[in-house]
Design a protein around this motif. Structure first.
Motif, PDB file in Angstrom:
ATOM      1  N   GLN A 282      54.658  14.677  25.658  1.00 28.33           N
ATOM      2  CA  GLN A 282      55.241  15.250  24.313  1.00 28.33           C
ATOM      3  C   GLN A 282      55.720  13.895  24.193  1.00 28.33           C
ATOM      4  OE1 GLN A 282      57.825  18.510  24.515  1.00 28.33           O
ATOM      5  NE2 GLN A 282      55.907  19.733  23.318  1.00 28.33           N
ATOM      6  N   ALA A 283      56.807  13.505  25.327  1.00 24.81           N
ATOM      7  CA  ALA A 283      57.719  11.926  24.818  1.00 24.81           C
ATOM      8  C   ALA A 283      56.649  10.494  24.955  1.00 24.81           C
ATOM      9  CB  ALA A 283      58.443  11.765  26.163  1.00 24.81           C
ATOM     10  N   SER A 284      55.304  10.476  25.651  1.00 27.01           N
ATOM     11  CA  SER A 284      54.971   9.758  25.714  1.00 27.01           C
ATOM     12  C   SER A 284      54.036   9.292  24.565  1.00 27.01           C
ATOM     13  CB  SER A 284      53.500   9.293  27.310  1.00 27.01           C
ATOM     14  OG  SER A 284      53.357  10.944  27.483  1.00 27.01           O
ATOM     15  N   ALA A 285      53.352  10.221  24.478  1.00 20.89           N
ATOM     16  CA  ALA A 285      52.741  10.958  23.330  1.00 20.89           C
ATOM     17  C   ALA A 285      53.297  10.340  21.388  1.00 20.89           C
ATOM     18  CB  ALA A 285      52.069  12.041  22.639  1.00 20.89           C
ATOM     19  N   LEU A 286      54.265  10.514  21.438  1.00 23.34           N
ATOM     20  CA  LEU A 286      55.480  10.391  20.425  1.00 23.34           C
ATOM     21  C   LEU A 286      55.379   8.883  20.362  1.00 23.34           C
ATOM     22  CD1 LEU A 286      57.594  12.956  20.409  1.00 23.34           C
ATOM     23  CD2 LEU A 286      55.998  12.260  18.836  1.00 23.34           C
ATOM     24  N   ALA A 287      55.838   8.195  21.344  1.00 24.76           N
ATOM     25  CA  ALA A 287      55.703   6.502  22.057  1.00 24.76           C
ATOM     26  C   ALA A 287      54.737   6.272  20.974  1.00 24.76           C
ATOM     27  CB  ALA A 287      56.410   6.255  23.084  1.00 24.76           C
ATOM     28  N   TRP A 288      53.235   6.908  22.085  1.00 25.10           N
ATOM     29  CA  TRP A 288      52.459   5.925  22.027  1.00 25.10           C
ATOM     30  C   TRP A 288      52.023   5.968  20.110  1.00 25.10           C
ATOM     31  CZ3 TRP A 288      50.026   1.979  24.076  1.00 25.10           C
ATOM     32  CH2 TRP A 288      48.244   1.587  23.475  1.00 25.10           C
ATOM     33  N   ARG A 289      51.881   6.849  19.502  1.00 24.90           N
ATOM     34  CA  ARG A 289      52.558   7.554  18.245  1.00 24.90           C
ATOM     35  C   ARG A 289      52.595   6.349  17.264  1.00 24.90           C
ATOM     36  NH1 ARG A 289      53.776   9.552  13.656  1.00 24.90           N
ATOM     37  NH2 ARG A 289      51.919  10.067  11.989  1.00 24.90           N
ATOM     38  N   THR A 290      54.090   6.495  17.557  1.00 22.96           N
ATOM     39  CA  THR A 290      54.883   5.761  16.938  1.00 22.96           C
ATOM     40  C   THR A 290      54.259   3.724  17.328  1.00 22.96           C
ATOM     41  OG1 THR A 290      56.550   6.745  16.926  1.00 22.96           O
ATOM     42  CG2 THR A 290      57.496   4.717  16.390  1.00 22.96           C
ATOM     43  N   LEU A 291      54.056   3.567  18.328  1.00 20.12           N
ATOM     44  CA  LEU A 291      53.824   1.820  18.483  1.00 20.12           C
ATOM     45  C   LEU A 291      52.543   2.041  17.487  1.00 20.12           C
ATOM     46  CD1 LEU A 291      54.624  -0.891  20.631  1.00 20.12           C
ATOM     47  CD2 LEU A 291      52.854   0.561  21.737  1.00 20.12           C
TER      48      LEU A 291
ATOM     49  N   THR B  62      44.175  -1.311  25.735  1.00 21.89           N
ATOM     50  CA  THR B  62      44.548  -0.874  24.904  1.00 21.89           C
ATOM     51  C   THR B  62      44.618   0.580  25.427  1.00 21.89           C
ATOM     52  OG1 THR B  62      43.646  -1.584  23.264  1.00 21.89           O
ATOM     53  CG2 THR B  62      44.598   0.314  22.701  1.00 21.89           C
ATOM     54  N   ASP B  63      43.906   0.914  26.032  1.00 24.48           N
ATOM     55  CA  ASP B  63      44.282   2.838  27.299  1.00 24.48           C
ATOM     56  C   ASP B  63      44.156   2.360  28.092  1.00 24.48           C
ATOM     57  OD1 ASP B  63      42.965   4.913  27.117  1.00 24.48           O
ATOM     58  OD2 ASP B  63      42.096   4.352  29.141  1.00 24.48           O
ATOM     59  N   GLY B  64      44.667   0.644  29.053  1.00 26.16           N
ATOM     60  CA  GLY B  64      45.391   0.568  30.202  1.00 26.16           C
ATOM     61  C   GLY B  64      46.824   0.974  29.712  1.00 26.16           C
ATOM     62  N   LEU B  65      47.384   0.310  28.383  1.00 21.23           N
ATOM     63  CA  LEU B  65      48.947   0.521  27.528  1.00 21.23           C
ATOM     64  C   LEU B  65      49.062   1.554  27.418  1.00 21.23           C
ATOM     65  CD1 LEU B  65      50.738  -1.792  27.260  1.00 21.23           C
ATOM     66  CD2 LEU B  65      49.460  -1.958  24.816  1.00 21.23           C
TER      67      LEU B  65
ATOM     68  N   GLY C 156      41.872  -5.235  18.697  1.00 25.98           N
ATOM     69  CA  GLY C 156      41.909  -4.666  17.290  1.00 25.98           C
ATOM     70  C   GLY C 156      42.797  -4.102  17.409  1.00 25.98           C
ATOM     71  N   SER C 157      43.842  -3.686  18.912  1.00 24.61           N
ATOM     72  CA  SER C 157      44.942  -2.519  18.807  1.00 24.61           C
ATOM     73  C   SER C 157      45.902  -2.764  17.319  1.00 24.61           C
ATOM     74  CB  SER C 157      44.976  -2.435  19.887  1.00 24.61           C
ATOM     75  OG  SER C 157      43.731  -1.429  20.493  1.00 24.61           O
ATOM     76  N   PHE C 158      46.260  -4.065  17.578  1.00 25.60           N
ATOM     77  CA  PHE C 158      47.664  -4.326  17.079  1.00 25.60           C
ATOM     78  C   PHE C 158      47.633  -5.471  15.997  1.00 25.60           C
ATOM     79  CE2 PHE C 158      48.870  -2.740  21.050  1.00 25.60           C
ATOM     80  CZ  PHE C 158      49.891  -2.187  21.124  1.00 25.60           C
ATOM     81  N   ASP C 159      48.528  -5.631  14.500  1.00 29.27           N
ATOM     82  CA  ASP C 159      48.046  -6.459  14.700  1.00 29.27           C
ATOM     83  C   ASP C 159      47.900  -8.209  14.571  1.00 29.27           C
ATOM     84  OD1 ASP C 159      48.025  -8.252  12.118  1.00 29.27           O
ATOM     85  OD2 ASP C 159      48.949  -7.170  10.669  1.00 29.27           O
ATOM     86  N   ASN C 160      47.746  -8.756  14.322  1.00 30.66           N
ATOM     87  CA  ASN C 160      47.510 -10.464  15.381  1.00 30.66           C
ATOM     88  C   ASN C 160      48.406 -11.167  14.072  1.00 30.66           C
ATOM     89  OD1 ASN C 160      45.211 -10.717  17.531  1.00 30.66           O
ATOM     90  ND2 ASN C 160      43.826 -11.103  15.769  1.00 30.66           N
ATOM     91  N   ALA C 161      49.037 -11.009  13.565  1.00 28.78           N
ATOM     92  CA  ALA C 161      50.336 -11.157  12.599  1.00 28.78           C
ATOM     93  C   ALA C 161      51.674 -10.631  13.313  1.00 28.78           C
ATOM     94  CB  ALA C 161      50.147 -10.838  10.774  1.00 28.78           C
ATOM     95  N   VAL C 162      51.523  -9.312  14.319  1.00 26.49           N
ATOM     96  CA  VAL C 162      52.598  -9.610  14.157  1.00 26.49           C
ATOM     97  C   VAL C 162      52.907 -10.049  16.047  1.00 26.49           C
ATOM     98  CG1 VAL C 162      53.812  -7.290  15.442  1.00 26.49           C
ATOM     99  CG2 VAL C 162      52.119  -6.740  13.919  1.00 26.49           C
ATOM    100  N   PRO C 163      54.247 -10.515  16.249  1.00 28.89           N
ATOM    101  CA  PRO C 163      54.470 -11.707  17.231  1.00 28.89           C
ATOM    102  C   PRO C 163      54.144 -10.696  18.474  1.00 28.89           C
ATOM    103  CG  PRO C 163      55.533 -11.513  15.684  1.00 28.89           C
ATOM    104  CD  PRO C 163      54.487 -10.717  14.928  1.00 28.89           C
TER     105      PRO C 163
END
Length: 191
Positions: free
Chosen positions: A173-182, A85-88, A138-145
């Motif tokens: 700023q842009a990378s923080a916003l993109a990560w937050r949104t993801l 997750t940190d790598g992503l 566990g960073s993303f919901d397994n139900a999401v493809p």
């Protein structure tokens, strides 16, 4: 021997000047001609054509340069990542300052070139594997493809690059916003 080495270094320097001029020019004018690229690089058209036989050769060189720079930036940024997750997250952070390169890859039709298509496909596989590993953490919901998360990552990266290019956000700023949104979306706290 010295003269051959000097000539080789001069050719590399000229090639780099042409590539940098092409990145900058195509970012604002995707339909620019090779003559315009040569003028922007401050080299003659014959010099440009000696190094790049035509537009496809130049586009392939730009694509390979962009991918190599992105790979190097991501490898450097993620070498000490504690989790996938940190790598992503660090991957996203490393890519945003190279917006000009990514915008070129996103906007130019270079995927018809076999060597470029192969490299782009490999990058997609690596991103998919990274997302899959982050899902297992566990960073993303397994139900999401996974494919949806990968597409979202790419779309948010593009949005972040656009914000940076338009001067609406810094790369940080842009990378923080993109990560937050993801990872959590755009919704605020719900009471």
């Amino acid at each position: 021997m010295y003269q051959m080495r000097h000539q080789c270094l001069m050719t590399q320097k000229t090639e780099t000047m042409i590539l940098e001029a092409a990145f900058a020019l195509f970012a604002v004018k995707p339909t620019a001609t090779l003559a315009e690229v040569a003028k922007r690089a401050d080299v003659g058209r014959a010099t440009l054509h000696r190094l790049f036989k035509g537009r496809d050769d130049l586009m392939a060189a730009l694509a390979h340069r962009a991918m190599a720079e992105l790979d190097q930036a991501v490898d450097q940024a993620t070498k000490d990542a504690a989790t996938y997750t940190d790598g992503l997250r660090l991957t996203l952070k490393a890519m945003i300052p190279l917006a000009e390169r990514q915008l070129f890859l996103a906007n130019e039709p270079v995927d018809h070139m076999p060597s470029v298509a192969k490299e782009l496909a490999q990058q997609r596989v690596e991103l998919t594997d990274l997302v899959e590993a982050a899902k297992h953490e566990g960073s993303f919901d397994n139900a999401v493809p996974t494919a949806w998360i990968v597409q979202s990552f790419e779309a948010l990266t593009y949005a972040a690059w656009t914000m940076v290019c338009e001067g609406e956000a810094t790369p940080k700023q842009a990378s923080a916003l993109a990560w937050r949104t993801l990872t959590i979306g755009v919704k605020g706290d719900v009471k």
